[in-house]
Scaffold this motif. Structure first.
Motif, PDB file in Angstrom:
ATOM      1  N   ASP A   1       0.902  -1.274   0.033  1.00  0.00           N
ATOM      2  CA  ASP A   1      -0.076  -0.179  -0.006  1.00  0.00           C
ATOM      3  C   ASP A   1       1.085   1.381   0.133  1.00  0.00           C
ATOM      4  O   ASP A   1       1.667   1.441   0.908  1.00  0.00           O
ATOM      5  CB  ASP A   1      -0.848  -0.048   1.039  1.00  0.00           C
ATOM      6  CG  ASP A   1      -1.914   1.234   1.236  1.00  0.00           C
ATOM      7  OD1 ASP A   1      -1.926   1.895   0.393  1.00  0.00           O
ATOM      8  OD2 ASP A   1      -2.542   1.402   2.278  1.00  0.00           O
ATOM      9  N   MET A   2       0.838   2.095  -1.128  1.00  0.00           N
ATOM     10  CA  MET A   2       1.548   3.376  -1.155  1.00  0.00           C
ATOM     11  C   MET A   2       0.519   4.593  -1.092  1.00  0.00           C
ATOM     12  O   MET A   2       0.866   5.417  -1.406  1.00  0.00           O
ATOM     13  CB  MET A   2       2.118   3.386  -2.602  1.00  0.00           C
ATOM     14  CG  MET A   2       3.427   2.078  -2.607  1.00  0.00           C
ATOM     15  SD  MET A   2       4.685   2.358  -1.295  1.00  0.00           S
ATOM     16  CE  MET A   2       5.505   3.448  -1.713  1.00  0.00           C
ATOM     17  N   GLY A   3      -0.598   4.250  -0.737  1.00  0.00           N
ATOM     18  CA  GLY A   3      -1.631   5.443  -0.450  1.00  0.00           C
ATOM     19  C   GLY A   3      -2.599   5.595  -1.848  1.00  0.00           C
ATOM     20  O   GLY A   3      -3.690   6.102  -1.781  1.00  0.00           O
TER      21      GLY A   3
ATOM     22  N   ILE B   1      -3.207   9.796   3.768  1.00  0.00           N
ATOM     23  CA  ILE B   1      -3.157   8.482   3.682  1.00  0.00           C
ATOM     24  C   ILE B   1      -2.818   7.585   4.961  1.00  0.00           C
ATOM     25  O   ILE B   1      -2.678   8.226   5.912  1.00  0.00           O
ATOM     26  CB  ILE B   1      -1.867   8.200   2.787  1.00  0.00           C
ATOM     27  CG1 ILE B   1      -0.592   8.619   3.179  1.00  0.00           C
ATOM     28  CG2 ILE B   1      -2.355   8.801   1.187  1.00  0.00           C
ATOM     29  CD1 ILE B   1       0.608   8.166   2.271  1.00  0.00           C
TER      30      ILE B   1
ATOM     31  N   ALA C   1       0.777   3.212   4.528  1.00  0.00           N
ATOM     32  CA  ALA C   1       1.276   3.808   3.364  1.00  0.00           C
ATOM     33  C   ALA C   1       2.250   4.984   3.523  1.00  0.00           C
ATOM     34  O   ALA C   1       3.208   4.721   2.531  1.00  0.00           O
ATOM     35  CB  ALA C   1       0.025   4.387   2.449  1.00  0.00           C
TER      36      ALA C   1
ATOM     37  N   ASN D   1       5.478   3.157   4.283  1.00  0.00           N
ATOM     38  CA  ASN D   1       5.960   2.647   2.793  1.00  0.00           C
ATOM     39  C   ASN D   1       6.598   3.558   2.224  1.00  0.00           C
ATOM     40  O   ASN D   1       7.852   3.406   1.421  1.00  0.00           O
ATOM     41  CB  ASN D   1       5.074   1.863   2.155  1.00  0.00           C
ATOM     42  CG  ASN D   1       4.423   0.678   2.829  1.00  0.00           C
ATOM     43  OD1 ASN D   1       5.298  -0.100   3.527  1.00  0.00           O
ATOM     44  ND2 ASN D   1       3.297   0.178   2.603  1.00  0.00           N
ATOM     45  N   ARG D   2       6.179   4.840   1.946  1.00  0.00           N
ATOM     46  CA  ARG D   2       6.595   5.914   1.425  1.00  0.00           C
ATOM     47  C   ARG D   2       7.895   6.365   2.014  1.00  0.00           C
ATOM     48  O   ARG D   2       9.017   6.738   1.135  1.00  0.00           O
ATOM     49  CB  ARG D   2       5.480   7.103   1.126  1.00  0.00           C
ATOM     50  CG  ARG D   2       4.538   6.563   0.233  1.00  0.00           C
ATOM     51  CD  ARG D   2       3.588   8.222  -0.100  1.00  0.00           C
ATOM     52  NE  ARG D   2       2.701   7.905  -0.600  1.00  0.00           N
ATOM     53  CZ  ARG D   2       1.543   8.937  -1.161  1.00  0.00           C
ATOM     54  NH1 ARG D   2       1.881  10.081  -0.866  1.00  0.00           N
ATOM     55  NH2 ARG D   2       0.648   8.346  -1.883  1.00  0.00           N
TER      56      ARG D   2
END
Length: 222
Positions: free
Chosen positions: A143-145, A166, A170, A173-174
């Motif tokens: 999940d990156m948003g 987000i 996410a 992860n970013r």
């Protein structure tokens, strides 16, 4: 959300370019933690060189891949895009914006287009120094948003890297993506969490130095 410098900013065009004669290399099989999305399901690029990158930038991505947590990988969506394809992408998206926002003036439409597609004169993909990528864990995209290549739609603009609406997963992860890539000298184009570059004009603007790579025609890649 802080003000962003987009690719329609005249200062980007003013960045000097060294135009290094550095070869392009394929990213296929270059490292176990670097995969290629061969489906090309979200891009309009039929070039056989779509996953080729300038050698120095490629080596930097390999070093970043070596630092990924166990079970994680980079998934490359797109790297090289020919100047002709870049120009087509820009014009097509400009026309789409013109259709969707007929009340806007040309200058406003141009700026809106530049949030998502670079004018060919400053385009990173055409240099082989820009890359669109995401993260995978246990063989699945995380999940990156937003999905890759989603549009930066108001009012939340969730494709913006710094978007604060987000999920925490996410956002984490970013942050991981940013940590790994910035340590190797890449810079992010802030309206797209997935777009990173090394050596193009936007990179030069952010780093306050000349760019390294000029756009390269497809027939010059060997």
């Amino acid at each position: 959300m802080t003000e962003m410098v987009l690719l329609d900013d005249p200062r980007i065009r003013q960045v000097d370019c060294e135009n290094r004669p550095e070869k392009m290399v394929s990213m296929r099989g270059i490292h176990k933690n670097i995969l290629i999305d061969e489906t090309r399901s979200h891009i309009e690029n039929d070039s056989p060189f779509f996953c080729y990158m300038r050698k120095d930038a490629a080596l930097r991505l390999v070093r970043a891949a070596e630092k990924l947590p166990e079970g994680w990988q980079f998934l490359i969506k797109e790297i090289y895009r020919s100047p002709a394809q870049q120009r087509k992408c820009f014009n097509d998206y400009y026309e789409e914006c013109q259709k969707n926002y007929p009340e806007l003036e040309k200058e406003e439409l141009y700026g809106m287009t530049c949030q998502f597609v670079a004018p060919v004169e400053v385009a990173g993909h055409a240099t082989g120094g820009a890359i669109d990528l995401t993260l995978m864990k246990a063989g699945k995209e995380v999940d990156m948003g937003t999905e890759y290549n989603d549009e930066p739609s108001p009012p939340e603009y969730r494709t913006y890297f710094s978007c604060d609406t987000i999920s925490e997963e996410a956002a984490g992860n970013r942050r991981l993506l940013a940590q790994l890539l910035t340590e190797e000298g890449f810079v992010n184009y802030p309206s797209e969490w997935w777009h990173w570059s090394y050596g193009d004009r936007y990179w030069g603007f952010v780093r306050n130095c000349p760019s390294l790579y000029a756009p390269m025609e497809e027939n010059m890649i060997t």
